[in-house]
Design a protein around this motif. Sequence first.
Motif, mmCIF file in Angstrom:
data_model
loop_
_atom_site.group_PDB
_atom_site.id
_atom_site.type_symbol
_atom_site.label_atom_id
_atom_site.label_comp_id
_atom_site.label_asym_id
_atom_site.label_seq_id
_atom_site.Cartn_x
_atom_site.Cartn_y
_atom_site.Cartn_z
ATOM 1 N N SER A 34 0.832 -1.211 0.000
ATOM 2 C CA SER A 34 0.000 0.000 0.000
ATOM 3 C C SER A 34 0.865 1.259 0.000
ATOM 4 C CB SER A 34 -0.940 0.008 1.200
ATOM 5 O OG SER A 34 -0.209 -0.070 2.410
ATOM 6 N N ASP A 35 1.969 1.240 0.761
ATOM 7 C CA ASP A 35 2.869 2.394 0.804
ATOM 8 C C ASP A 35 3.555 2.614 -0.537
ATOM 9 O OD1 ASP A 35 2.227 2.790 3.476
ATOM 10 O OD2 ASP A 35 3.973 1.661 4.205
ATOM 11 N N VAL A 36 3.960 1.523 -1.190
ATOM 12 C CA VAL A 36 4.647 1.625 -2.480
ATOM 13 C C VAL A 36 3.690 2.137 -3.551
ATOM 14 C CG1 VAL A 36 5.778 0.289 -4.312
ATOM 15 C CG2 VAL A 36 6.393 -0.107 -1.914
ATOM 16 N N VAL A 37 2.482 1.606 -3.570
ATOM 17 C CA VAL A 37 1.488 2.046 -4.565
ATOM 18 C C VAL A 37 1.208 3.536 -4.390
ATOM 19 C CG1 VAL A 37 -0.925 1.802 -5.288
ATOM 20 C CG2 VAL A 37 0.467 -0.238 -4.900
ATOM 21 N N ARG A 38 1.062 3.970 -3.153
ATOM 22 C CA ARG A 38 0.811 5.381 -2.862
ATOM 23 C C ARG A 38 2.011 6.242 -3.280
ATOM 24 N NH1 ARG A 38 0.496 5.106 2.280
ATOM 25 N NH2 ARG A 38 -1.519 4.097 2.255
ATOM 26 N N ALA A 39 3.220 5.806 -2.911
ATOM 27 C CA ALA A 39 4.433 6.571 -3.244
ATOM 28 C C ALA A 39 4.655 6.644 -4.754
ATOM 29 C CB ALA A 39 5.655 5.952 -2.565
ATOM 30 N N ALA A 40 4.170 5.639 -5.469
ATOM 31 C CA ALA A 40 4.310 5.624 -6.918
ATOM 32 C C ALA A 40 3.278 6.523 -7.596
ATOM 33 C CB ALA A 40 4.173 4.192 -7.450
ATOM 34 N N GLY A 41 2.295 6.971 -6.830
ATOM 35 C CA GLY A 41 1.254 7.834 -7.383
ATOM 36 C C GLY A 41 0.266 7.089 -8.260
ATOM 37 N N LEU A 42 0.093 5.791 -7.978
ATOM 38 C CA LEU A 42 -0.817 4.976 -8.777
ATOM 39 C C LEU A 42 -2.183 4.884 -8.110
ATOM 40 C CD1 LEU A 42 1.486 1.947 -9.703
ATOM 41 C CD2 LEU A 42 1.034 4.011 -11.040
ATOM 42 N N ASN A 43 -3.209 4.705 -8.919
ATOM 43 C CA ASN A 43 -4.535 4.397 -8.419
ATOM 44 C C ASN A 43 -4.411 3.101 -7.616
ATOM 45 O OD1 ASN A 43 -6.905 2.432 -8.977
ATOM 46 N ND2 ASN A 43 -7.818 4.469 -9.162
ATOM 47 N N GLU A 44 -5.018 3.069 -6.434
ATOM 48 C CA GLU A 44 -4.854 1.924 -5.537
ATOM 49 C C GLU A 44 -5.269 0.600 -6.182
ATOM 50 O OE1 GLU A 44 -6.460 0.540 -1.162
ATOM 51 O OE2 GLU A 44 -6.354 2.679 -1.614
ATOM 52 N N THR A 45 -6.428 0.584 -6.827
ATOM 53 C CA THR A 45 -6.910 -0.644 -7.454
ATOM 54 C C THR A 45 -5.964 -1.093 -8.558
ATOM 55 O OG1 THR A 45 -9.199 -0.033 -6.965
ATOM 56 C CG2 THR A 45 -8.862 -1.714 -8.665
ATOM 57 N N PHE A 46 -5.564 -0.162 -9.400
ATOM 58 C CA PHE A 46 -4.647 -0.475 -10.499
ATOM 59 C C PHE A 46 -3.317 -0.997 -9.956
ATOM 60 C CE2 PHE A 46 -1.486 1.114 -13.707
ATOM 61 C CZ PHE A 46 -1.801 0.185 -14.690
ATOM 62 N N GLY A 47 -2.787 -0.345 -8.924
ATOM 63 C CA GLY A 47 -1.524 -0.766 -8.329
ATOM 64 C C GLY A 47 -1.591 -2.180 -7.785
ATOM 65 N N TYR A 48 -2.666 -2.490 -7.077
ATOM 66 C CA TYR A 48 -2.828 -3.837 -6.536
ATOM 67 C C TYR A 48 -2.935 -4.871 -7.652
ATOM 68 C CZ TYR A 48 -3.178 -2.466 -1.661
ATOM 69 O OH TYR A 48 -2.884 -2.003 -0.410
ATOM 70 N N GLN A 49 -3.599 -4.514 -8.733
ATOM 71 C CA GLN A 49 -3.728 -5.447 -9.853
ATOM 72 C C GLN A 49 -2.371 -5.721 -10.502
ATOM 73 O OE1 GLN A 49 -6.764 -3.358 -12.079
ATOM 74 N NE2 GLN A 49 -8.396 -4.593 -11.183
ATOM 75 N N ILE A 50 -1.508 -4.729 -10.545
ATOM 76 C CA ILE A 50 -0.157 -4.931 -11.074
ATOM 77 C C ILE A 50 0.598 -5.908 -10.167
ATOM 78 C CG2 ILE A 50 2.089 -3.846 -11.531
ATOM 79 C CD1 ILE A 50 0.504 -1.270 -12.243
ATOM 80 N N PHE A 51 0.532 -5.692 -8.866
ATOM 81 C CA PHE A 51 1.229 -6.564 -7.913
ATOM 82 C C PHE A 51 0.699 -7.990 -7.937
ATOM 83 C CE2 PHE A 51 3.062 -2.752 -6.093
ATOM 84 C CZ PHE A 51 4.264 -3.207 -5.570
ATOM 85 N N LYS A 52 -0.562 -8.158 -8.308
ATOM 86 C CA LYS A 52 -1.152 -9.500 -8.384
ATOM 87 C C LYS A 52 -0.983 -10.128 -9.768
ATOM 88 C CE LYS A 52 -4.612 -8.781 -4.814
ATOM 89 N NZ LYS A 52 -6.043 -8.672 -4.518
#
Length: 154
Positions: free
Chosen positions: A63-81
């Motif tokens: 969650s911290d990395v997605v936020r620091a990257a400036g990505l939409n939370e849902t999109f960021g989680y989908q990338i990680f998955k």
Amino acid sequence: MPTWQMAHGGEGASVDEPLTEELLHELLEAPSPVAFTEAHGIAHRDLAEYLNQLLDEKGLKRSDVVRAAGLNETFGYQIFKGQRKASRDKVLQLAFALECNLLETNRLLKAAGVNELYCKDRRDAIILFCIDRGLGLQRTDEELYRFGEETLGA
């Protein structure tokens, strides 16, 4: 485990990797390319797998990395998955958020199936310079903007 890995901190060592010439010699001496890749643990690594490995190694929260990257939370989680592909710039944003060095950044880009950073490309040269100097995403975007290049967070 190959001798060079034992001497340099094991399988995940990001510093002091074997010289390309040494690996080339071993590859050419191997009975097959498959034998060489298996002996060195060389396999295609997908983006999600490498992102999660970096999270673990660096002790960071997704969650911290997605936020620091400036990505939409849902999109960021989908990338990680591994459910969504990421553009080259999004991968670079994640690399900055993960505080990746040059080697890790290029490995992320390769895992994503996009071009690694190339120093003969003006925009890439600025990004390379910023990564090497440990500048964050915001400072890198400022440098890109200052030189008239498209920012990562655009």
